[in-house]
Design an enzyme around this catalytic site. Structure first.
Site, PDB file in Angstrom:
ATOM      1  N   SER A 299      40.646  39.527  41.952  1.00 43.75           N
ATOM      2  CA  SER A 299      41.769  38.910  41.260  1.00 43.75           C
ATOM      3  C   SER A 299      42.557  39.920  40.408  1.00 43.75           C
ATOM      4  O   SER A 299      43.221  40.800  40.953  1.00 43.75           O
ATOM      5  CB  SER A 299      41.258  37.739  40.415  1.00 43.75           C
ATOM      6  OG  SER A 299      42.315  36.947  39.944  1.00 43.75           O
ATOM      7  N   ASP A 310      49.770  51.390  45.494  1.00 43.66           N
ATOM      8  CA  ASP A 310      51.063  51.342  46.182  1.00 43.66           C
ATOM      9  C   ASP A 310      52.069  52.313  45.589  1.00 43.66           C
ATOM     10  O   ASP A 310      52.913  52.868  46.302  1.00 43.66           O
ATOM     11  CB  ASP A 310      51.625  49.918  46.133  1.00 43.66           C
ATOM     12  CG  ASP A 310      51.037  49.028  47.207  1.00 43.66           C
ATOM     13  OD1 ASP A 310      50.099  49.482  47.907  1.00 43.66           O
ATOM     14  OD2 ASP A 310      51.496  47.877  47.356  1.00 43.66           O
ATOM     15  N   LYS A 324      40.453  38.192  46.448  1.00 45.28           N
ATOM     16  CA  LYS A 324      40.996  36.949  45.879  1.00 45.28           C
ATOM     17  C   LYS A 324      42.455  37.187  45.510  1.00 45.28           C
ATOM     18  O   LYS A 324      42.763  37.718  44.452  1.00 45.28           O
ATOM     19  CB  LYS A 324      40.200  36.511  44.653  1.00 45.28           C
ATOM     20  CG  LYS A 324      40.721  35.209  44.047  1.00 45.28           C
ATOM     21  CD  LYS A 324      39.973  34.838  42.792  1.00 45.28           C
ATOM     22  CE  LYS A 324      40.591  33.594  42.152  1.00 45.28           C
ATOM     23  NZ  LYS A 324      41.970  33.827  41.670  1.00 45.28           N
TER      24      LYS A 324
END
Length: 442
Positions: A299, A310, A324
């Site tokens: 999460s 990224d 998740k």
């Protein structure tokens, strides 16, 4: 208010009070009305069953408990993370997210009728008693947990400070065994730090309302302890971090980013999309960062790892994360508690959803297992193994779980030691990707 009125109307119809049907009230409105009529017929079914239980069940039922069970059943049928919280559970949740609560110190979920440990929280009674990620709790004080809801099982594990509780634990193929734990106040220090000679080590065990403040304090203390020209970089340890508050994940990511998107959340409707961007100014300057993740990182910790990966701001090292990739919204219901409802998926800056897939590390490193663990299951099955989980949006990409073991002695921690060596240049610096332009969503 309209939603409440509709629910009340459904309850009245179900109670058998005569009333006009929607066809009689709104003739000729077509398929939309027909669909609504079908929904009200199902609400009638609920009312009929409820009345039959009230009148004919062998013992007088607890009516509020019946309704609570029905609501919770409706929510848990959606996905593993939606649920109903009565007033007490809601209050407990609010206390926990503030960073201080009473209990054992374990993050749990329900799997195949038993309580599964997602992760023990650092420096709590459960962690000190040897409870591990992936353990299955089959009984509490001798009472089988099968048939209990997750909230009921959690309630049984809570109790007065200094009182003891015995958990029956199933671990791998070993015979189930009992673990006695003394309850304590869990003062959630979600962030701790350590200066490892010329490297700053920061461990985040959970994302509570105090996490960003704890991170900032840790960075300030590391900077004060090590001259800037001597500091090689930072290790951000998110292993076995089950997540927590979205705003804290965004703030932690922002501490290591100077610009660009951190995460986006997308709900059922186009207007539900939200994008969160970094503000100018990193708290750690241009120092290299390595983020540690494993099968217990879920999460909020995946949001941080995904954003830094990224943007090529950090090297991600360890094993694939839990997967998740959904957002739960807490919707208060006044004196009746609240519902935890999955309302959106979240996406990394490049537009990728990690739901049921996880974050894949740039450098995969498996821990060496001690002899007594080699025949035991040391992997988490991940989000993809949970019954009723939201499916990955990309076919054939769901993960199968990954290692979540972290050696108690840092000397045996291969992931941490490799991160330290990389930051010190003792191994190839090619592990650090150069900073690039903002990623383009695909």
């Amino acid at each position: 208010m309209k939603k409440l009125s509709l629910l009340a109307a459904g309850a009245v119809i179900g109670a058998g009070i005569t009333t006009l049907t929607l066809e009689q009230r709104l003739p000729g409105l077509g398929s939309a009305v027909a669909a609504g009529v079908d929904t009200y017929r199902q609400l009638n079914l609920f009312g009929d069953v409820f009345e039959r239980i009230r009148s004919d069940y062998v013992e007088e039922p607890d009516e509020p408990a019946l309704i609570e069970a029905a609501v919770n059943g409706m929510l848990t049928s959606l996905d593993p993370h939606s649920s109903y919280m009565n007033a007490k559970s809601y209050q407990d949740m609010q206390v926990q997210t503030k960073g201080e609560f009473g209990g054992l110190g374990i993050e749990v979920t329900m799997e195949e009728g038993v309580v599964k440990v997602v992760t023990p929280i650092d420096d709590t009674p459960a962690a000190k008693a040897g409870i591990r990620a992936g353990d299955l709790i089959t009984a509490i004080d001798g009472t089988d947990v099968k048939g209990l809801t997750l909230n009921e099982a959690v309630d049984k594990m809570r109790g007065p400070i200094n009182s003891s509780i015995t958990l029956t634990v199933a671990r791998g193929t070993d015979k189930p065994f009992d673990v006695k734990i003394v309850r304590d106040v869990i003062k959630m220090q979600s962030v701790r730090y350590e200066v490892k000679d010329d490297v700053g080590y920061i461990r985040i065990s959970q994302f509570t309302a105090q996490t960003f403040d704890g991170l900032k304090t840790s960075i300030d203390k590391i900077s004060a302890a090590v001259p800037e020209d001597k500091l090689k970089g930072y290790v951000l340890d998110l292993r076995n971090d089950p997540g927590g508050l979205l705003d804290q994940a965004i703030a932690v990511s922002d501490a290591f980013l100077d610009q660009g998107e951190i995460v986006s959340t997308r709900g059922r409707h186009d207007g539900d999309t939200r994008r969160y961007a970094a503000k100018a100014g990193e708290l750690v300057g241009d120092k290299p960062v390595i983020v540690l993740i494993n099968g217990g990182s879920a999460s909020a910790s995946e949001i941080v790892a995904g954003a830094l990966q990224d943007h090529r701001r950090a090297t991600i090292l360890g094993t694939r994360s839990f997967g998740k990739g959904s957002v739960q919204t807490i919707i208060p219901l006044g004196s009746n508690g609240a519902i935890r409802l999955t309302t959106a998926r979240y996406y990394t800056p490049s537009g990728n959803s990690i739901q049921a897939k996880g974050i894949h590390p740039d450098i995969e490193v498996l821990q060496d297992l001690p002899e007594d663990l080699k025949d035991q299951v040391t992997e988490t099955k991940g989000e993809a193994s949970l019954k009723g989980h939201l499916k990955s949006e990309t076919e054939g990409t769901e993960g199968s779980g990954s290692q979540a073991y972290v050696p108690p002695d840092p000397k045996n921690d291969k992931q941490l030691n490799l991160a330290l060596d990389l930051l010190r240049g003792l191994q190839a610096n090619a592990a650090f990707p150069p900073k690039g332009d903002d990623p383009v969503a695909n």
